[in-house]
Design a protein around this motif. Structure first.
Motif, PDB file in Angstrom:
ATOM      1  N   ASN A   1      -4.263  21.992  23.179  1.00  0.00           N
ATOM      2  CA  ASN A   1      -4.146  22.976  22.315  1.00  0.00           C
ATOM      3  C   ASN A   1      -3.463  23.812  22.492  1.00  0.00           C
ATOM      4  N   ALA A   2      -2.310  24.340  22.107  1.00  0.00           N
ATOM      5  CA  ALA A   2      -1.854  26.034  22.990  1.00  0.00           C
ATOM      6  C   ALA A   2      -0.918  26.001  22.572  1.00  0.00           C
ATOM      7  N   THR A   3      -0.881  27.663  21.444  1.00  0.00           N
ATOM      8  CA  THR A   3       0.013  28.042  20.477  1.00  0.00           C
ATOM      9  C   THR A   3       0.621  29.097  21.500  1.00  0.00           C
ATOM     10  N   LEU A   4       2.171  29.462  21.022  1.00  0.00           N
ATOM     11  CA  LEU A   4       2.323  30.812  22.008  1.00  0.00           C
ATOM     12  C   LEU A   4       2.919  31.494  20.447  1.00  0.00           C
TER      13      LEU A   4
ATOM     14  N   ASP B   1      -4.946  29.859  24.168  1.00  0.00           N
ATOM     15  CA  ASP B   1      -5.951  28.355  24.066  1.00  0.00           C
ATOM     16  C   ASP B   1      -4.679  27.995  25.884  1.00  0.00           C
ATOM     17  N   CYS B   2      -5.397  26.795  26.595  1.00  0.00           N
ATOM     18  CA  CYS B   2      -4.473  26.099  26.752  1.00  0.00           C
ATOM     19  C   CYS B   2      -4.558  24.643  27.562  1.00  0.00           C
TER      20      CYS B   2
ATOM     21  N   ASP C   1     -10.147  21.028  25.876  1.00  0.00           N
ATOM     22  CA  ASP C   1      -9.104  20.618  24.583  1.00  0.00           C
ATOM     23  C   ASP C   1      -7.811  21.956  24.363  1.00  0.00           C
ATOM     24  N   HIS C   2      -9.109  22.824  25.141  1.00  0.00           N
ATOM     25  CA  HIS C   2      -8.848  24.478  24.506  1.00  0.00           C
ATOM     26  C   HIS C   2      -8.402  25.254  25.751  1.00  0.00           C
TER      27      HIS C   2
END
Ligand SMILES: [Zn+2]
Ligand SMILES: [Zn+2]
Length: 256
Positions: free
Chosen positions: A14-17, A28-29, A61-62
């Motif tokens: 998961n990752a959100t920009l 998160d990355c 996953d984060h």
């Protein structure tokens, strides 16, 4: 103007920009640095623009790529003390320990951490605001608490977990212990629990709901979408899906 996009969402990463004015934050990355940079390029995002990384909790996953990305891009990482201890990085110069009861500013973006019930050391999620605009990110929680319901009121956009369908989880391929974990009070939100949250928040400002952290084995995209749609009559067209491989493209919060 606040914009957001996803590099991918699900149990494999998961990752959100989020960008607003000169600030660009990655929440998160869960991907390797190489994969993260590839996915940023897909979104036409220049990595050197990144201001900070926020981490919700230590699950791979984060958090898998967080510290390596932070070193590569020379940006600070914000996380709870429990998450920093679990990741064994509390003494790292790049780490800034946050208090989950305290909002803080990252350049132009205001960050409001929200503690959530999840089987991690000190898990949280975030509501990010830029002026009047508010984006809620809410995944990785086993149940919806009153604290969560109040923190996510009147958001303009919401990235919301709908992890599993309880029946599909029950008959699915996971071993019994994992089924209990995922479906338990410190696991992940089912479609029904996410719908329940949506039915409890003020939809006045709501422009977009991005259905996220969807299990590839224990859920079905159209089922998740229909359960959530039923909770927000008249707002069904605002639903969008966040996928493991493709995430979702930039979405801009419009001024009211
Ligand atoms: Zn997760
Ligand atoms: Zn998790």
């Amino acid at each position: 103007m606040m914009r957001f996009a996803s590099l991918g969402s699900g149990s494999k990463g998961n990752a959100t920009l989020i960008t607003a004015a000169d600030t660009a934050v990655l929440v998160d990355c869960g991907f390797s640095v190489k994969e993260t940079l590839l996915r940023m390029a897909r979104l036409d995002f220049a990595p050197e623009r990144l201001t900070a990384i926020l981490v919700t909790h230590e699950h791979g996953d984060h958090a898998k790529g967080v510290m390596a990305l932070s070193r590569r891009l020379k940006v600070p990482v914000y996380m709870s003390a429990g998450t920093a201890i679990a990741l064994d990085c509390i003494a790292d110069v790049q780490v800034r320990v946050i208090d989950l009861h305290q909002s803080f500013a990252l350049g132009d973006v205001h960050v409001h951490p929200v503690a959530v019930p999840h089987d991690a050391r000190e898990a949280c999620q975030f509501v990010l605001s830029f002026g009047e605009q508010r984006l809620g990110i809410l995944t990785d929680l086993g149940h919806v608490t009153p604290h969560v319901v109040s923190a996510y009121q009147a958001v303009d956009a919401l990235i919301l977990e709908a992890n599993h369908d309880p029946e599909m989880l029950a008959v699915g391929p996971y071993p019994p212990s994992l089924k209990r974990r995922v479906g338990g009070p410190l696991g992940h939100l089912s479609n029904g629990q996410s719908a329940e949250l949506l039915s409890q928040i003020d939809l006045q400002r709501l422009q977009r709901v991005v259905i996220s952290h969807i299990s590839e084995q224990n859920n079905d995209l159209s089922l998740a979408e229909s359960v959530l749609a039923a909770a927000i009559p008249g707002h069904e067209a605002k639903l969008q899906i966040n996928l493991q491989d493709t995430g979702f493209d930039w979405c801009q919060i419009q001024p009211l």
